[in-house]
Design a protein around this motif. Structure first.
Motif, PDB file in Angstrom:
ATOM      1  N   HIS A 231      71.084  36.961 -16.423  1.00  0.00           N
ATOM      2  CA  HIS A 231      70.922  37.519 -14.825  1.00  0.00           C
ATOM      3  C   HIS A 231      72.027  37.277 -14.129  1.00  0.00           C
ATOM      4  CE1 HIS A 231      69.197  39.081 -11.289  1.00  0.00           C
ATOM      5  NE2 HIS A 231      68.469  39.727 -11.863  1.00  0.00           N
ATOM      6  N   PRO A 232      72.618  37.964 -13.377  1.00  0.00           N
ATOM      7  CA  PRO A 232      73.733  37.759 -12.366  1.00  0.00           C
ATOM      8  C   PRO A 232      73.240  36.579 -11.413  1.00  0.00           C
ATOM      9  CG  PRO A 232      73.639  40.000 -12.648  1.00  0.00           C
ATOM     10  CD  PRO A 232      72.496  39.597 -13.433  1.00  0.00           C
TER      11      PRO A 232
ATOM     12  N   CYS B  88      67.080  47.469  -7.605  1.00  0.00           N
ATOM     13  CA  CYS B  88      67.237  46.027  -8.101  1.00  0.00           C
ATOM     14  C   CYS B  88      67.470  45.052  -6.779  1.00  0.00           C
ATOM     15  CB  CYS B  88      68.278  45.730  -8.986  1.00  0.00           C
ATOM     16  SG  CYS B  88      68.632  44.008  -9.117  1.00  0.00           S
TER      17      CYS B  88
ATOM     18  N   TYR C 101      78.089  42.619 -10.259  1.00  0.00           N
ATOM     19  CA  TYR C 101      78.054  43.326 -11.472  1.00  0.00           C
ATOM     20  C   TYR C 101      77.481  45.143 -10.922  1.00  0.00           C
ATOM     21  CZ  TYR C 101      78.922  39.364 -14.134  1.00  0.00           C
ATOM     22  OH  TYR C 101      79.246  38.002 -14.715  1.00  0.00           O
TER      23      TYR C 101
ATOM     24  N   CYS D  64      71.813  50.654  -9.931  1.00  0.00           N
ATOM     25  CA  CYS D  64      71.242  49.272  -9.421  1.00  0.00           C
ATOM     26  C   CYS D  64      70.462  49.612  -8.008  1.00  0.00           C
ATOM     27  CB  CYS D  64      71.968  48.115  -9.305  1.00  0.00           C
ATOM     28  SG  CYS D  64      72.803  47.756 -10.911  1.00  0.00           S
TER      29      CYS D  64
HETATM   30 FE1  SF4 Z   1      71.623  43.808 -12.937  1.00  0.00          FE
HETATM   31 FE2  SF4 Z   1      72.269  45.866 -11.213  1.00  0.00          FE
HETATM   32 FE3  SF4 Z   1      70.674  44.010 -10.532  1.00  0.00          FE
HETATM   33 FE4  SF4 Z   1      73.082  43.258 -10.646  1.00  0.00          FE
HETATM   34  S1  SF4 Z   1      72.386  44.743  -9.306  1.00  0.00           S
HETATM   35  S2  SF4 Z   1      71.335  42.081 -11.431  1.00  0.00           S
HETATM   36  S3  SF4 Z   1      73.768  44.416 -12.518  1.00  0.00           S
HETATM   37  S4  SF4 Z   1      70.512  45.579 -12.144  1.00  0.00           S
END
Ligand code: SF4
Length: 333
Positions: A248-249, A286, A294, A299
């Motif tokens: 996970h970033p 997200c 990323y 997202c």
């Molecule tokens: Fe993953 Fe996209 Fe969330 Fe970044 S923004 S953690 S790439 S799902």
């Protein structure tokens, strides 16, 4: 092996007010569907920035706060269904170690009395056996007999944390939730307290939920690590997998933020972007997308599920396969 603790879909919101004279009410999701389990003798590190919900999760598990939803199974029984009175006998088995034990030590009591109190309260020792047991506890945590007669203000931060550990051990618990137990201590003292926690874990067969805001603190004590962001677990894996190969970033960004001594390996480009957003108004899709190097169009619209990336390594990221490109070089041995 049956888990000692199993947390299922735990949720807690707080009502907060804003606007003129607090006219507007909002719901802040502090813990938003957290699930994990802990095997007997295991240490799970729970890590995240301030505001991630990790300390609230610890308090919900010990019933220091009431959860809105979810289950906390301790030895297979959902303890959220117990009344306050029914919780009392269980409290002995589930103890907490705080960041600053000083605030919970009565300044007018000597350490011998402070440590003797829970022994008497729970009927674990009587008469002379109380002071004998307190002396044993002092020795276990690396304090001397003379400390029995001293008051809390006479101790250093590291010694006070040793007292906090002794007080938790006094009632012979099986689970300890350690909430940032070394965050307020100098680096050299941190290592001593962590070593002590590891020693007493082996000696007393303890299970730990170890809460920290810094991945470096929990690296050597954790068997597995769960990373929290805005009230949710975003990655959960064995410590080895998570440190070597984060999926996970946000975990990658936390690893990049660990201070390293070699100036040649430091670099601004590895620092995390921006502040953690307010849980009152979390980003769409997200919740990490405004800070994520990323992020793609998907997202900001679609929340990623917490999914198994292989071998039980869980991460909630649409593009977890890309993670690693922004990792700061890891110093060699
Ligand atoms: Fe993953 Fe996209 Fe969330 Fe970044 S923004 S953690 S790439 S799902």
């Amino acid at each position: 092996m049956e888990p000692l603790l199993e947390v299922r879909n735990l949720r807690k919101s707080f009502s907060v007010s804003s606007g003129p004279l607090g006219s507007k009410r909002h719901s802040l999701k502090a813990v938003d569907g957290v699930s994990f389990s802990l095997a007997p003798g295991e240490t799970l590190g729970l890590v995240g920035e301030s505001g991630s919900g990790k300390s609230t999760a610890g308090k919900l598990i010990l019933r220091l706060l009431d959860a809105d939803e979810g289950q906390v199974l301790f030895q297979g029984e959902d303890i959220l269904k117990r009344s306050r009175k029914e919780m009392r006998p269980l409290r002995r088995q589930m103890q907490m170690i705080f960041q600053d034990p000083y605030s919970s030590l009565n300044p007018r009591m000597r350490i011998g009395e402070i440590l003797g109190e829970p022994l008497k309260l729970h009927g674990l020792a009587k008469g002379n056996a109380v002071s004998d047991e307190v002396m044993r506890l002092l020795a276990t945590v690396g304090l001397a007999e003379e400390h029995y007669y001293r008051y809390p203000h006479e101790f250093s931060g590291g010694q006070r944390q040793r007292i906090g550990i002794a007080r938790a051990l006094a009632v012979r618990p099986s689970l300890i939730v350690a909430d940032e137990p070394v965050s307020a201590l100098d680096l050299s003292i941190q290592a001593q307290v962590i070593n002590l926690l590891q020693d007493v874990q082996k000696e007393f067969g303890l299970t730990y939920l170890f809460i920290a805001h810094d991945l470096s603190v929990i690296e050597h004590i954790s068997d597995r690590v769960a990373v929290m962001y805005l009230g949710r677990i975003v990655e959960l894996a064995s410590a080895e997998a998570l440190y070597k190969n984060p999926r996970h970033p946000y975990t990658e960004a936390l690893l990049n933020a660990v201070p390293i001594p070699d100036p040649a390996l430091r670099g601004e480009r590895y620092l995390m972007q921006g502040e953690i957003p307010s849980a009152l108004n979390p980003p769409s899709g997200c919740p990490f997308h405004p800070r994520c190097p990323y992020a793609q169009a998907l997202c900001s619209t679609t929340p990623p599920p917490l999914a198994d990336q292989g071998h039980g390594h869980l991460a909630s990221c649409h593009f977890s396969g890309d993670v690693g490109r922004h990792r700061r070089p890891v110093p060699g041995p």
